[in-house]
Design an enzyme around this catalytic site. Structure first.
Site, PDB file in Angstrom:
ATOM      1  N   ASN A 105       0.841  -1.195   0.000  1.00 41.44           N
ATOM      2  CA  ASN A 105       0.000   0.000   0.000  1.00 41.44           C
ATOM      3  C   ASN A 105       0.875   1.244   0.000  1.00 41.44           C
ATOM      4  OD1 ASN A 105      -2.403   1.551   0.307  1.00 41.44           O
ATOM      5  ND2 ASN A 105      -2.007   1.733   2.491  1.00 41.44           N
ATOM      6  N   HIS A 107       1.082   5.158   1.185  1.00 44.54           N
ATOM      7  CA  HIS A 107       0.413   6.018   2.155  1.00 44.54           C
ATOM      8  C   HIS A 107       1.115   7.376   2.208  1.00 44.54           C
ATOM      9  CE1 HIS A 107      -2.151   6.948   5.534  1.00 44.54           C
ATOM     10  NE2 HIS A 107      -1.091   7.407   6.173  1.00 44.54           N
ATOM     11  N   SER A 134       5.077   6.635   2.564  1.00 40.03           N
ATOM     12  CA  SER A 134       5.476   5.290   3.007  1.00 40.03           C
ATOM     13  C   SER A 134       4.889   4.224   2.100  1.00 40.03           C
ATOM     14  CB  SER A 134       4.962   5.037   4.442  1.00 40.03           C
ATOM     15  OG  SER A 134       5.389   6.064   5.330  1.00 40.03           O
ATOM     16  N   ASP A 143      -2.920   0.451   8.014  1.00 34.80           N
ATOM     17  CA  ASP A 143      -1.596   1.043   7.734  1.00 34.80           C
ATOM     18  C   ASP A 143      -0.583   0.653   8.812  1.00 34.80           C
ATOM     19  OD1 ASP A 143      -3.330   3.998   6.627  1.00 34.80           O
ATOM     20  OD2 ASP A 143      -2.563   2.320   5.434  1.00 34.80           O
TER      21      ASP A 143
HETATM   22  C1  GRF Z   1      -2.174   8.733  -2.722  1.00 33.94           C
HETATM   23  O1  GRF Z   1      -1.469   9.757  -2.041  1.00 33.94           O
HETATM   24  C2  GRF Z   1      -2.314   7.533  -1.837  1.00 33.94           C
HETATM   25  O2  GRF Z   1      -1.212   7.276  -1.015  1.00 33.94           O
HETATM   26  C3  GRF Z   1      -3.475   7.936  -0.994  1.00 33.94           C
HETATM   27  O3  GRF Z   1      -4.367   8.584  -1.856  1.00 33.94           O
HETATM   28  C4  GRF Z   1      -3.613   9.136  -2.930  1.00 33.94           C
HETATM   29  C5  GRF Z   1      -4.145   8.564  -4.201  1.00 33.94           C
HETATM   30  O4  GRF Z   1      -3.679   9.340  -5.224  1.00 33.94           O
HETATM   31  N1  GRF Z   1      -4.088   6.785  -0.374  1.00 33.94           N
HETATM   32  P1  GRF Z   1      -3.820   8.793  -6.740  1.00 33.94           P
HETATM   33  O5  GRF Z   1      -5.228   8.238  -6.869  1.00 33.94           O
HETATM   34  O6  GRF Z   1      -2.762   7.745  -6.925  1.00 33.94           O
HETATM   35  O7  GRF Z   1      -3.579  10.020  -7.568  1.00 33.94           O
END
Ligand code: GRF
Length: 192
Positions: A105, A107, A134, A143
């Site tokens: 994932n 984050h 991360s 997470d």
């Molecule tokens: C990313 O920052 C991800 O880590 C978080 O939401 C955002 C998604 O952005 N969970 P995208 O859809 O990849 O533009």
């Protein structure tokens, strides 16, 4: 290494992976992209000719039922690695148990700081002077899994949530592409 990428939104991290994977020397390729809604990011998969599936969250009566449908779709492609990249849903425990530790994932915070769905907003609200990005292995917490890579990102005075998130995302993308490469080459082993 075959990848399934799950998204909910714009899919900028997905696009970065698709672009990286289009280079012949990158050791991973995206075989399917899934979403829990009609995510804008699905357009990136279509542009790259990658199959997509949508399992609408709203169409299911429970997280478990939704998760089972997602798992059934994933099983069609039997990916080596599942990448959650902006998926704004927690996978049910049964699905995590089935695929762990082959789920990672992205984050937008320096875990274990600011876990959960609003990591960027929470860092701002806490007045943090720095946050980060991360890449972790998904476990049955939120997470809370093993950290595969992370990097600090500065919070600047006057940052809005969008401005800070836009500063984090390029770091996230770079870490994600590198982590997937290292998993594909066997340099990075996934453990529960
Ligand atoms: C990313 O920052 C991800 O880590 C978080 O939401 C955002 C998604 O952005 N969970 P995208 O859809 O990849 O533009």
């Amino acid at each position: 290494l075959t990848l399934a990428v799950l998204i909910s939104g714009a899919g900028s991290n997905l696009r970065a992976l698709l672009e990286a994977a289009s280079h012949p020397d990158y050791p991973a390729r995206v075989v399917v992209v899934g979403a829990d809604r009609e995510a804008e990011g699905l357009a990136h998969a279509e542009e790259f000719g990658i199959p997509t599936f949508t399992v609408p969250w709203a169409a299911h009566t429970s997280r478990e039922a939704w998760g089972e449908e997602v798992a059934a779709q994933l099983d069609v492609w039997n990916p080596d690695l599942i990448v959650l990249s902006g998926l704004m849903r927690l996978l049910p425990a049964a699905v995590v148990a089935r695929y762990a530790p082959r789920i990672i994932n992205t984050h937008p915070a320096y875990l274990p700081e600011f876990p959960g769905a609003h990591g960027v907003r929470d860092a701002l609200a806490a007045g943090a002077e720095q946050t980060g990005a991360s890449i972790i292995v998904i476990d049955d917490g939120v997470d809370s899994g093993p950290i595969l890579a992370q990097e600090r990102v500065a919070v600047l005075p006057g940052d809005t949530e969008a401005a800070l998130h836009d500063r984090i995302k390029p770091v996230e993308r770079r870490l994600l592409i590198d982590v997937v490469r290292r998993i594909a080459t066997g340099e990075l082993a996934l453990t529960r």
